[in-house]
Write a protein that holds these residues in place. Structure first.
Motif, mmCIF file in Angstrom:
data_model
loop_
_atom_site.group_PDB
_atom_site.id
_atom_site.type_symbol
_atom_site.label_atom_id
_atom_site.label_comp_id
_atom_site.label_asym_id
_atom_site.label_seq_id
_atom_site.Cartn_x
_atom_site.Cartn_y
_atom_site.Cartn_z
ATOM 1 N N ALA A 55 0.821 -1.208 0.000
ATOM 2 C CA ALA A 55 0.000 0.000 0.000
ATOM 3 C C ALA A 55 0.854 1.257 0.000
ATOM 4 O O ALA A 55 0.508 2.244 -0.658
ATOM 5 C CB ALA A 55 -0.947 0.000 1.196
ATOM 6 N N GLY A 56 1.964 1.238 0.721
ATOM 7 C CA GLY A 56 2.835 2.409 0.773
ATOM 8 C C GLY A 56 3.401 2.761 -0.596
ATOM 9 O O GLY A 56 3.536 3.937 -0.940
ATOM 10 N N TYR A 57 3.710 1.742 -1.397
ATOM 11 C CA TYR A 57 4.237 1.982 -2.734
ATOM 12 C C TYR A 57 3.159 2.487 -3.683
ATOM 13 O O TYR A 57 3.428 3.252 -4.596
ATOM 14 C CB TYR A 57 4.858 0.708 -3.303
ATOM 15 N N ALA A 58 1.933 2.052 -3.478
ATOM 16 C CA ALA A 58 0.819 2.442 -4.341
ATOM 17 C C ALA A 58 0.197 3.769 -3.924
ATOM 18 O O ALA A 58 -0.625 4.327 -4.660
ATOM 19 C CB ALA A 58 -0.243 1.347 -4.316
ATOM 20 N N ALA A 59 0.572 4.290 -2.761
ATOM 21 C CA ALA A 59 -0.096 5.463 -2.193
ATOM 22 C C ALA A 59 -0.048 6.684 -3.096
ATOM 23 O O ALA A 59 -1.052 7.387 -3.230
ATOM 24 C CB ALA A 59 0.497 5.793 -0.820
ATOM 25 N N LEU A 116 -5.174 18.598 -1.121
ATOM 26 C CA LEU A 116 -3.735 18.829 -1.160
ATOM 27 C C LEU A 116 -3.009 17.629 -0.572
ATOM 28 O O LEU A 116 -3.432 17.074 0.443
ATOM 29 C CB LEU A 116 -3.380 20.080 -0.359
ATOM 30 N N GLU A 117 -1.902 17.261 -1.212
ATOM 31 C CA GLU A 117 -1.117 16.123 -0.731
ATOM 32 C C GLU A 117 -0.007 16.607 0.187
ATOM 33 O O GLU A 117 0.618 17.637 -0.067
ATOM 34 C CB GLU A 117 -0.491 15.366 -1.904
ATOM 35 N N TYR A 118 0.215 15.840 1.238
ATOM 36 C CA TYR A 118 1.270 16.131 2.206
ATOM 37 C C TYR A 118 2.073 14.862 2.462
ATOM 38 O O TYR A 118 1.643 13.756 2.142
ATOM 39 C CB TYR A 118 0.671 16.602 3.541
ATOM 40 N N ARG A 119 3.225 15.058 3.078
ATOM 41 C CA ARG A 119 4.037 13.929 3.538
ATOM 42 C C ARG A 119 4.293 14.118 5.022
ATOM 43 O O ARG A 119 4.715 15.167 5.463
ATOM 44 C CB ARG A 119 5.361 13.865 2.802
ATOM 45 N N ARG A 164 8.004 9.958 5.324
ATOM 46 C CA ARG A 164 7.511 10.240 3.971
ATOM 47 C C ARG A 164 6.147 9.614 3.684
ATOM 48 O O ARG A 164 5.794 9.354 2.552
ATOM 49 C CB ARG A 164 8.553 9.831 2.932
ATOM 50 N N HIS A 165 5.368 9.378 4.737
ATOM 51 C CA HIS A 165 4.012 8.823 4.588
ATOM 52 C C HIS A 165 3.118 9.863 3.910
ATOM 53 O O HIS A 165 2.958 10.971 4.402
ATOM 54 C CB HIS A 165 3.452 8.450 5.963
#
Length: 157
Positions: free
Chosen positions: A111-115, A134-137, A141-142
């Motif tokens: 899931a982390g790779y597909a996120a 908006l995308e955040y990390r 780096r989640h």
């Protein structure tokens, strides 16, 4: 008639009988959401194009309906708290009225790779419906999204 139970990805997927029953219930809920927009957003140029007051008061519920109606799968947990499915997981963000969208799955699911791609798809679905995404990390780096309705404009006279 029981209230439609949304799939937030933070619990078991609500029971809808067979898969067709759940899909039909989601479709009906989404059509209801669009009807609320048409009725409540009477002063907007596109009444169906922006979240209505009902959605602003229940943003997690509204976002869950929109994502599942678009075919985006919810994540799920079993009764012991173990994640059993990969998909979106919703919750309230730190700021009121803002929804946090994560892409989670069971250990080893990737899931982390597909996120990145999955969250980009979620953002596109929600933006088409008038939400700001908006995308955040976060730590390690989640990736996650913060989703909110656009600011309400001044009342028209």
């Amino acid at each position: 008639m029981a209230e439609f139970e949304v799939a937030t990805g933070a619990a078991e997927v609500p029971d809808g009988g067979d898969g067709r029953g759940r899909r039909a219930a989601v479709r009906t809920a989404f059509e209801g959401l669009l009807q609320i927009r048409r009725l409540m957003n009477t002063d907007a140029a596109d009444p169906g194009g922006a979240p209505a007051e009902w959605e602003r008061r229940q943003p997690v519920r509204a976002v869950a309906i929109a994502l599942e109606a678009a075919g985006v799968p919810p994540s799920a947990m079993d009764t012991e708290g173990h994640r059993t499915a990969t998909g979106y997981c919703l919750g309230a963000a730190e700021r009121p009225g803002v929804v946090r969208v994560e892409w989670l799955g069971p250990p080893g699911s990737g899931a982390g790779y597909a996120a990145e791609d999955a969250l980009r798809n979620c953002a596109a679905v929600l933006r088409r419906l008038g939400w700001e995404a908006l995308e955040y990390r976060g730590p390690r780096r989640h990736r996650y999204l913060e989703v909110e309705p656009p600011p309400a404009g001044p009342p028209r006279r």
